[in-house]
Write an enzyme that holds these catalytic residues in place. Structure first.
Site, PDB file in Angstrom:
ATOM      1  N   ALA A  65     -24.685 -26.459 -47.615  1.00  0.00           N
ATOM      2  CA  ALA A  65     -25.282 -25.073 -47.213  1.00  0.00           C
ATOM      3  C   ALA A  65     -26.384 -25.229 -46.244  1.00  0.00           C
ATOM      4  O   ALA A  65     -27.002 -26.295 -46.159  1.00  0.00           O
ATOM      5  CB  ALA A  65     -25.811 -24.467 -48.596  1.00  0.00           C
ATOM      6  N   GLY A 108     -22.891 -28.350 -50.254  1.00  0.00           N
ATOM      7  CA  GLY A 108     -21.905 -27.146 -50.347  1.00  0.00           C
ATOM      8  C   GLY A 108     -20.710 -27.400 -49.417  1.00  0.00           C
ATOM      9  O   GLY A 108     -19.569 -26.951 -49.829  1.00  0.00           O
ATOM     10  N   GLU A 111     -18.322 -29.211 -51.887  1.00  0.00           N
ATOM     11  CA  GLU A 111     -18.005 -28.190 -52.898  1.00  0.00           C
ATOM     12  C   GLU A 111     -16.960 -27.252 -52.266  1.00  0.00           C
ATOM     13  O   GLU A 111     -15.898 -26.937 -53.036  1.00  0.00           O
ATOM     14  CB  GLU A 111     -19.259 -27.544 -53.459  1.00  0.00           C
ATOM     15  CG  GLU A 111     -20.339 -28.352 -54.142  1.00  0.00           C
ATOM     16  CD  GLU A 111     -21.557 -27.740 -54.425  1.00  0.00           C
ATOM     17  OE1 GLU A 111     -22.140 -27.104 -53.623  1.00  0.00           O
ATOM     18  OE2 GLU A 111     -21.972 -27.430 -55.558  1.00  0.00           O
ATOM     19  N   GLU A 131     -27.720 -33.136 -52.833  1.00  0.00           N
ATOM     20  CA  GLU A 131     -28.968 -32.396 -53.087  1.00  0.00           C
ATOM     21  C   GLU A 131     -30.076 -33.212 -53.827  1.00  0.00           C
ATOM     22  O   GLU A 131     -31.314 -32.552 -53.406  1.00  0.00           O
ATOM     23  CB  GLU A 131     -28.332 -31.030 -53.997  1.00  0.00           C
ATOM     24  CG  GLU A 131     -27.516 -30.393 -53.355  1.00  0.00           C
ATOM     25  CD  GLU A 131     -26.073 -30.645 -53.537  1.00  0.00           C
ATOM     26  OE1 GLU A 131     -25.729 -31.881 -53.659  1.00  0.00           O
ATOM     27  OE2 GLU A 131     -24.977 -29.870 -53.199  1.00  0.00           O
TER      28      GLU A 131
HETATM   29  N1  DAK Z   1     -28.473 -27.353 -43.350  1.00  0.00           N
HETATM   30  C1  DAK Z   1     -29.080 -27.024 -41.911  1.00  0.00           C
HETATM   31  N2  DAK Z   1     -29.123 -27.703 -40.956  1.00  0.00           N
HETATM   32  C2  DAK Z   1     -28.162 -28.973 -41.077  1.00  0.00           C
HETATM   33  C3  DAK Z   1     -27.687 -29.494 -42.110  1.00  0.00           C
HETATM   34  C4  DAK Z   1     -27.911 -28.324 -43.329  1.00  0.00           C
HETATM   35  N3  DAK Z   1     -27.309 -28.912 -44.419  1.00  0.00           N
HETATM   36  N4  DAK Z   1     -27.030 -30.422 -41.914  1.00  0.00           N
HETATM   37  C5  DAK Z   1     -27.447 -30.858 -40.683  1.00  0.00           C
HETATM   38  N5  DAK Z   1     -28.144 -29.776 -40.055  1.00  0.00           N
HETATM   39  C6  DAK Z   1     -28.687 -29.941 -38.753  1.00  0.00           C
HETATM   40  C7  DAK Z   1     -29.636 -30.824 -38.523  1.00  0.00           C
HETATM   41  O1  DAK Z   1     -31.159 -30.254 -38.889  1.00  0.00           O
HETATM   42  C8  DAK Z   1     -29.721 -30.863 -37.138  1.00  0.00           C
HETATM   43  O2  DAK Z   1     -30.310 -29.905 -36.269  1.00  0.00           O
HETATM   44  P1  DAK Z   1     -31.296 -29.959 -35.345  1.00  0.00           P
HETATM   45  O3  DAK Z   1     -32.401 -30.831 -35.736  1.00  0.00           O
HETATM   46  O4  DAK Z   1     -30.435 -30.536 -33.923  1.00  0.00           O
HETATM   47  O5  DAK Z   1     -31.659 -28.621 -34.882  1.00  0.00           O
HETATM   48  C9  DAK Z   1     -28.016 -31.117 -36.723  1.00  0.00           C
HETATM   49  O6  DAK Z   1     -27.424 -30.232 -37.831  1.00  0.00           O
HETATM   50  C10 DAK Z   1     -27.583 -32.260 -36.548  1.00  0.00           C
HETATM   51  O7  DAK Z   1     -28.037 -32.992 -37.868  1.00  0.00           O
HETATM   52  P2  DAK Z   1     -28.638 -34.417 -37.816  1.00  0.00           P
HETATM   53  O8  DAK Z   1     -29.451 -34.778 -36.546  1.00  0.00           O
HETATM   54  O9  DAK Z   1     -29.597 -34.725 -39.099  1.00  0.00           O
HETATM   55  O10 DAK Z   1     -27.341 -35.462 -37.767  1.00  0.00           O
HETATM   56  P3  DAK Z   1     -27.204 -36.924 -38.207  1.00  0.00           P
HETATM   57  O11 DAK Z   1     -25.823 -37.607 -37.812  1.00  0.00           O
HETATM   58  O12 DAK Z   1     -28.312 -37.828 -37.996  1.00  0.00           O
HETATM   59  O13 DAK Z   1     -27.179 -36.816 -39.606  1.00  0.00           O
HETATM   60  C11 DAK Z   1     -26.298 -35.890 -41.895  1.00  0.00           C
HETATM   61  C12 DAK Z   1     -26.085 -36.138 -40.445  1.00  0.00           C
HETATM   62  C13 DAK Z   1     -25.125 -35.100 -42.368  1.00  0.00           C
HETATM   63  C14 DAK Z   1     -26.371 -37.129 -42.738  1.00  0.00           C
HETATM   64  C15 DAK Z   1     -27.564 -35.056 -42.048  1.00  0.00           C
HETATM   65  O14 DAK Z   1     -27.585 -33.763 -41.024  1.00  0.00           O
HETATM   66  C16 DAK Z   1     -27.881 -34.645 -43.475  1.00  0.00           C
HETATM   67  O15 DAK Z   1     -28.524 -35.387 -44.408  1.00  0.00           O
HETATM   68  N6  DAK Z   1     -27.656 -33.101 -43.720  1.00  0.00           N
HETATM   69  C17 DAK Z   1     -28.013 -32.511 -44.751  1.00  0.00           C
HETATM   70  C18 DAK Z   1     -27.175 -32.931 -45.774  1.00  0.00           C
HETATM   71  C19 DAK Z   1     -27.402 -32.280 -47.032  1.00  0.00           C
HETATM   72  O16 DAK Z   1     -28.515 -32.468 -47.567  1.00  0.00           O
HETATM   73  N7  DAK Z   1     -26.720 -31.227 -47.530  1.00  0.00           N
HETATM   74  C20 DAK Z   1     -26.708 -30.527 -48.950  1.00  0.00           C
HETATM   75  C21 DAK Z   1     -27.560 -29.070 -48.380  1.00  0.00           C
HETATM   76  S1  DAK Z   1     -27.943 -28.305 -50.019  1.00  0.00           S
HETATM   77  C22 DAK Z   1     -24.871 -21.792 -53.330  1.00  0.00           C
HETATM   78  C23 DAK Z   1     -23.985 -22.297 -52.401  1.00  0.00           C
HETATM   79  C24 DAK Z   1     -24.205 -23.687 -51.954  1.00  0.00           C
HETATM   80  C25 DAK Z   1     -25.248 -24.636 -52.089  1.00  0.00           C
HETATM   81  C26 DAK Z   1     -26.401 -23.887 -52.799  1.00  0.00           C
HETATM   82  C27 DAK Z   1     -26.260 -22.723 -53.402  1.00  0.00           C
HETATM   83  N8  DAK Z   1     -25.225 -20.479 -53.681  1.00  0.00           N
HETATM   84  C28 DAK Z   1     -23.853 -19.680 -53.213  1.00  0.00           C
HETATM   85  C29 DAK Z   1     -26.456 -19.861 -54.286  1.00  0.00           C
HETATM   86  C30 DAK Z   1     -25.078 -25.800 -51.577  1.00  0.00           C
HETATM   87  C31 DAK Z   1     -26.577 -26.518 -51.399  1.00  0.00           C
HETATM   88  C32 DAK Z   1     -26.281 -27.638 -50.248  1.00  0.00           C
HETATM   89  O17 DAK Z   1     -25.276 -27.772 -49.667  1.00  0.00           O
END
Ligand code: DAK
Length: 257
Positions: A65, A108, A111, A131
């Protein structure tokens, strides 16, 4: 549609939905989820479609997400927004959905893949629920669907450590149906979809519904519990710190508050 691309007949009776926010690794913002919801409602009602494939791109199915849309929310704002309507549509789609996953399927994104009925992955796919690393927990079914798919011990490790699974690990754990080289995983997903689409759509939909019945009652209760716990993390400083640190590209400092 800005954030997804829909091809109604990629093959006869097979529709393809491509998530299309490549620069953000297909982070699932509200707009994208709205478009996905709308597309699924339309395809589910379209008699010329029998099977749906959901895919991303080579680098990312979806990295989760959109953290930037969530980082500053309070727990109450999260509850009142009730974003689950769009997510629930995926689960309620009657036609089979095959997730064709390459690259990151995280949070997400994982998921979303698990909400599909089957997953065909490329060798480069990475699955995870990271997360906990940003101060929250899975909110769209991860604690439930992952545990049903791979069992308690593996699910605990994956969700509590935030580690990623390779495509081959995910397949050996039973999360993924098939793993193919990057060049062919989508072609193979389409082949599987074509085979399913060649059978009676009534039989196929009823079989899908019957399989889902095996765990649906428990699943509903589990999902409701997970949602409340997910919202609760937004009342903590650690969730604010974790998401802020991700956006600012630094290591978070957690205090347990
Ligand atoms: N959200 C926003 N931006 C994201 C992102 C994310 N989840 N994942 C990547 N990006 C963005 C990065 O910020 C970056 O943007 P800029 O800095 O270029 O503006 C761009 O995508 C490229 O990412 P990286 O530079 O970080 O790329 P790398 O290859 O170095 O790393 C990575 C890739 C996937 C390992 C890293 O980006 C990362 O750790 N991303 C976050 C992964 C994460 O924590 N995912 C879980 C998020 S929480 C709900 C429904 C669903 C959910 C909750 C509630 N409801 C309906 C209420 C779900 C929650 C989640 O998913």
């Amino acid at each position: 549609m800005n954030f997804i691309k829909v091809t109604e007949q990629v093959e006869p009776f097979v529709a393809l939905i491509e998530l299309n926010r490549p620069k953000e690794l297909n982070a699932l913002n509200h707009e994208l989820m709205g478009e996905l919801h709308q597309a699924l409602v339309q395809l589910d009602a379209n008699e010329a479609v029998r099977v749906i494939i959901l895919t991303g791109n080579e680098k990312a199915f979806a990295a989760g997400a959109d953290v930037k849309q969530m980082a500053d929310k309070t727990a109450i704002e999260m509850v009142m927004e009730d974003r689950f309507k769009t997510w629930d549509q995926i689960k309620n789609t009657k036609k089979p959905i095959i997730g064709a996953v390459s690259g990151f399927a995280l949070g997400g994104g994982c998921e979303l893949a698990m909400t599909c009925d089957m997953i065909v992955a490329s060798e480069t796919a990475k699955f995870g629920q990271p997360e906990v690393r940003i101060g929250t927990i899975p909110g769209a079914g991860g604690t439930q669907r992952m545990t049903y798919a791979i069992g308690k011990a593996k699910s605990m490790e994956l969700i509590l450590s935030g580690r990623f699974l390779t495509a081959n690990e995910a397949q050996s754990y039973g999360l993924v149906n098939h793993v193919f080289p990057l060049e062919t995983y989508l072609i193979e997903a389409i082949k599987l979809a074509k085979e399913i689409a060649s059978y009676s759509p009534i039989a196929v939909q009823l079989a899908k519904e019957a399989i889902n019945h095996t765990f649906e009652t428990h699943l509903e209760e589990g999902l409701a519990f997970e949602r409340k716990s997910f919202y609760l993390t937004f009342a903590s400083n650690d969730q604010k710190e974790g998401m802020k640190a991700f956006i600012e590209k630094r290591t978070p400092s957690y205090t347990g508050k």
